[in-house]
Design a protein around this motif. Structure first.
Motif, PDB file in Angstrom:
ATOM      1  N   GLU A  60       0.757  -1.099   0.054  1.00 54.86           N
ATOM      2  CA  GLU A  60       0.053  -0.108  -0.071  1.00 54.86           C
ATOM      3  C   GLU A  60       0.925   1.210   0.151  1.00 54.86           C
ATOM      4  N   TRP A  61       1.871   1.201   0.763  1.00 56.33           N
ATOM      5  CA  TRP A  61       2.925   2.286   0.864  1.00 56.33           C
ATOM      6  C   TRP A  61       3.343   2.644  -0.544  1.00 56.33           C
ATOM      7  N   LYS A  62       4.022   1.376  -1.129  1.00 53.99           N
ATOM      8  CA  LYS A  62       4.382   1.884  -2.522  1.00 53.99           C
ATOM      9  C   LYS A  62       3.349   2.377  -3.219  1.00 53.99           C
ATOM     10  N   ASN A  63       2.171   1.997  -3.363  1.00 51.52           N
ATOM     11  CA  ASN A  63       1.231   2.458  -4.343  1.00 51.52           C
ATOM     12  C   ASN A  63       0.813   3.860  -3.982  1.00 51.52           C
ATOM     13  N   LEU A  64       1.071   4.578  -2.734  1.00 51.25           N
ATOM     14  CA  LEU A  64       0.615   5.677  -2.467  1.00 51.25           C
ATOM     15  C   LEU A  64       2.120   6.790  -2.424  1.00 51.25           C
ATOM     16  N   SER A  65       3.161   6.037  -2.887  1.00 51.68           N
ATOM     17  CA  SER A  65       4.500   6.850  -2.763  1.00 51.68           C
ATOM     18  C   SER A  65       4.499   7.858  -3.868  1.00 51.68           C
ATOM     19  N   GLU A  66       5.180   8.847  -3.472  1.00 51.90           N
ATOM     20  CA  GLU A  66       5.412  10.007  -4.282  1.00 51.90           C
ATOM     21  C   GLU A  66       6.840   9.911  -4.750  1.00 51.90           C
ATOM     22  N   THR A  67       7.650   9.150  -3.941  1.00 52.56           N
ATOM     23  CA  THR A  67       9.223   8.993  -3.948  1.00 52.56           C
ATOM     24  C   THR A  67       9.566   8.093  -5.106  1.00 52.56           C
ATOM     25  N   LEU A  68       9.067   7.043  -5.038  1.00 51.72           N
ATOM     26  CA  LEU A  68       9.588   5.813  -5.900  1.00 51.72           C
ATOM     27  C   LEU A  68       9.379   6.088  -7.312  1.00 51.72           C
ATOM     28  N   GLY A  69      10.660   5.928  -8.038  1.00 50.86           N
ATOM     29  CA  GLY A  69      10.988   6.201  -9.724  1.00 50.86           C
ATOM     30  C   GLY A  69      11.085   7.618  -9.714  1.00 50.86           C
ATOM     31  N   CYS A  70      11.193   8.431  -8.895  1.00 53.36           N
ATOM     32  CA  CYS A  70      11.663  10.003  -9.078  1.00 53.36           C
ATOM     33  C   CYS A  70      13.311  10.252  -8.798  1.00 53.36           C
ATOM     34  N   LYS A  71      13.712  10.965  -9.579  1.00 50.09           N
ATOM     35  CA  LYS A  71      15.249  11.627  -8.973  1.00 50.09           C
ATOM     36  C   LYS A  71      14.983  12.313  -7.906  1.00 50.09           C
ATOM     37  N   VAL A  72      15.695  11.909  -6.871  1.00 56.19           N
ATOM     38  CA  VAL A  72      15.957  12.546  -5.733  1.00 56.19           C
ATOM     39  C   VAL A  72      17.117  13.270  -5.025  1.00 56.19           C
ATOM     40  N   LYS A  73      17.122  14.024  -4.065  1.00 55.33           N
ATOM     41  CA  LYS A  73      18.249  14.427  -3.695  1.00 55.33           C
ATOM     42  C   LYS A  73      18.427  14.112  -2.429  1.00 55.33           C
ATOM     43  N   VAL A  74      19.432  13.456  -1.704  1.00 56.93           N
ATOM     44  CA  VAL A  74      19.347  12.998  -0.492  1.00 56.93           C
ATOM     45  C   VAL A  74      20.577  13.595   0.336  1.00 56.93           C
ATOM     46  N   ILE A  75      20.120  14.144   1.268  1.00 55.34           N
ATOM     47  CA  ILE A  75      21.095  15.047   2.271  1.00 55.34           C
ATOM     48  C   ILE A  75      20.929  14.249   3.497  1.00 55.34           C
ATOM     49  N   SER A  76      22.028  13.700   3.950  1.00 51.48           N
ATOM     50  CA  SER A  76      22.510  13.086   5.140  1.00 51.48           C
ATOM     51  C   SER A  76      23.451  13.689   6.202  1.00 51.48           C
ATOM     52  N   GLN A  77      23.507  13.369   7.402  1.00 53.63           N
ATOM     53  CA  GLN A  77      24.352  14.157   8.193  1.00 53.63           C
ATOM     54  C   GLN A  77      25.922  14.271   7.530  1.00 53.63           C
TER      55      GLN A  77
END
Ligand code: BTN
Length: 324
Positions: free
Chosen positions: A268-285
């Motif tokens: 269900e989460w994957k079906n509702l996801s806005e993130t999957l399949g997108c180009k993303v920028k990850v900022i970690s510590q």
């Protein structure tokens, strides 16, 4: 509680008069006791008309979040077994954590009309004026600490489903915990756990929903990033209705989760996801990088393919979607 029963009898009569005598008879109490409870209801903001020799009539409900209102007709078994409502708190997380440490029941909910020190992820401030839903739930899941991220995903699904069901909006989830509508953040989720290396003692799930918040007034810097449901719909919505519906959705999913059915929720989460399949920028510590969000694994961690083709597992951090 007698007060709750009187309220529900008055509500059932749908604004007609109910005699003090019939209330007293139904509840097995004196007419004076009925009157005292009506007085207590009035103190909580209910408008009750009293006509001598006729009875009582409910003419108005308070716009405040009250335990009575939230629990009235709440169709859950665990979530909301105890509801504590406050006019103002520093943070519902803090109060819920204290209650949890004192051994409160699983499903205990803490709600505030507004928070003066609302907390977001990564130590950020969470703006929490009147009009929003700011609540925390105490959970005692029997899971190892490394599975706690799963609860964040479960909560995101519950919020998104509630928004979809009540308002027909296309609510989506941005990993790990933001619920968006039309690309604007309408809800944030903060999950905190306390326990030992191999077991969780309690978790506190904090949910902040911008229901009837006017960002232009309270925090213009958030205009364009966050939005409220009332702004999107062009009308105010009921906070009590939202809370009740959310508790129902959350309980359903939590029961499924407790029966080791997280995989179903992940679908269900994957079906509702806005993130999957997108180009993303990850900022970690430690670093910042760009990649493609491929999947979420069974622990709820995000898998991102970076430019050199390797796949990185994101456990924590800030992920923004790049829409170019
Ligand atoms: C985030 O997106 O950064 C998470 C925001 C979580 C806000 C909620 S409001 C209720 C609860 N009490 C808090 O202080 N924070 C959470």
């Amino acid at each position: 509680m007698v007060k709750e029963k009187i309220l529900s009898l008055l509500k059932k009569k749908n604004k007609e008069y109910v005699s003090g005598e019939s209330l007293a008879k139904k509840l097995g109490i004196s007419r004076t006791a009925v009157w005292k409870n009506i007085k207590a209801l009035k103190k909580e903001g209910y408008k009750v008309a009293a006509k001598p020799r006729v009875g009582y009539r409910l003419i108005g409900k308070p716009d405040l979040l009250s335990t009575l209102e939230i629990k009235d007709g709440l169709k859950t078994r665990i979530f909301g077994c105890k509801v504590f409502c406050f006019k103002e708190l520093s943070s519902t997380q803090e109060v819920a954590k204290k209650l949890a440490a004192q051994g409160c029941a699983e499903g205990t909910v803490v709600v505030a009309e507004k928070q003066t020190k609302g907390r977001g992820r990564i130590g950020r401030e969470w703006v929490s004026p009147m009009g929003g839903v700011w609540l925390s739930i105490v959970l005692r899941p029997e899971i190892p600490p490394q599975h706690s991220q799963r609860i964040t995903l479960v909560t995101g699904v519950a919020v998104a489903k509630t928004i979809r069901k009540l308002y027909g909006l296309d609510a989506k989830i941005k990993w790990p915990n933001d619920v968006l509508v039309n690309g604007y953040k309408v809800c944030g989720i903060l999950v905190e756990a306390s326990g030992e290396a191999d077991r969780i003692n309690y978790m506190v799930v904090g949910v902040g929903v911008n229901l009837n918040v006017d960002f232009a007034k309270v925090n213009p810097s958030l205009v364009g990033i966050a939005a409220s449901i009332s702004q999107i719909l062009g009308k105010k919505v009921s906070r009590v209705e939202f809370i009740r519906e959310f508790l129902v959705e959350m309980e359903k999913l939590y029961i499924l989760f407790s029966r080791s059915k997280f995989n179903q929720i992940l679908v269900e989460w994957k079906n509702l996801s806005e993130t999957l399949g997108c180009k993303v920028k990850v900022i970690s510590q430690k670093e910042a990088f760009v990649g493609k969000a491929l999947d979420v694994d069974e622990d709820g961690f995000l898998l991102v393919r970076v430019e050199d083709g390797t796949v990185r597992k994101i456990v924590a951090g800030d992920v923004s979607i790049r829409r170019e």
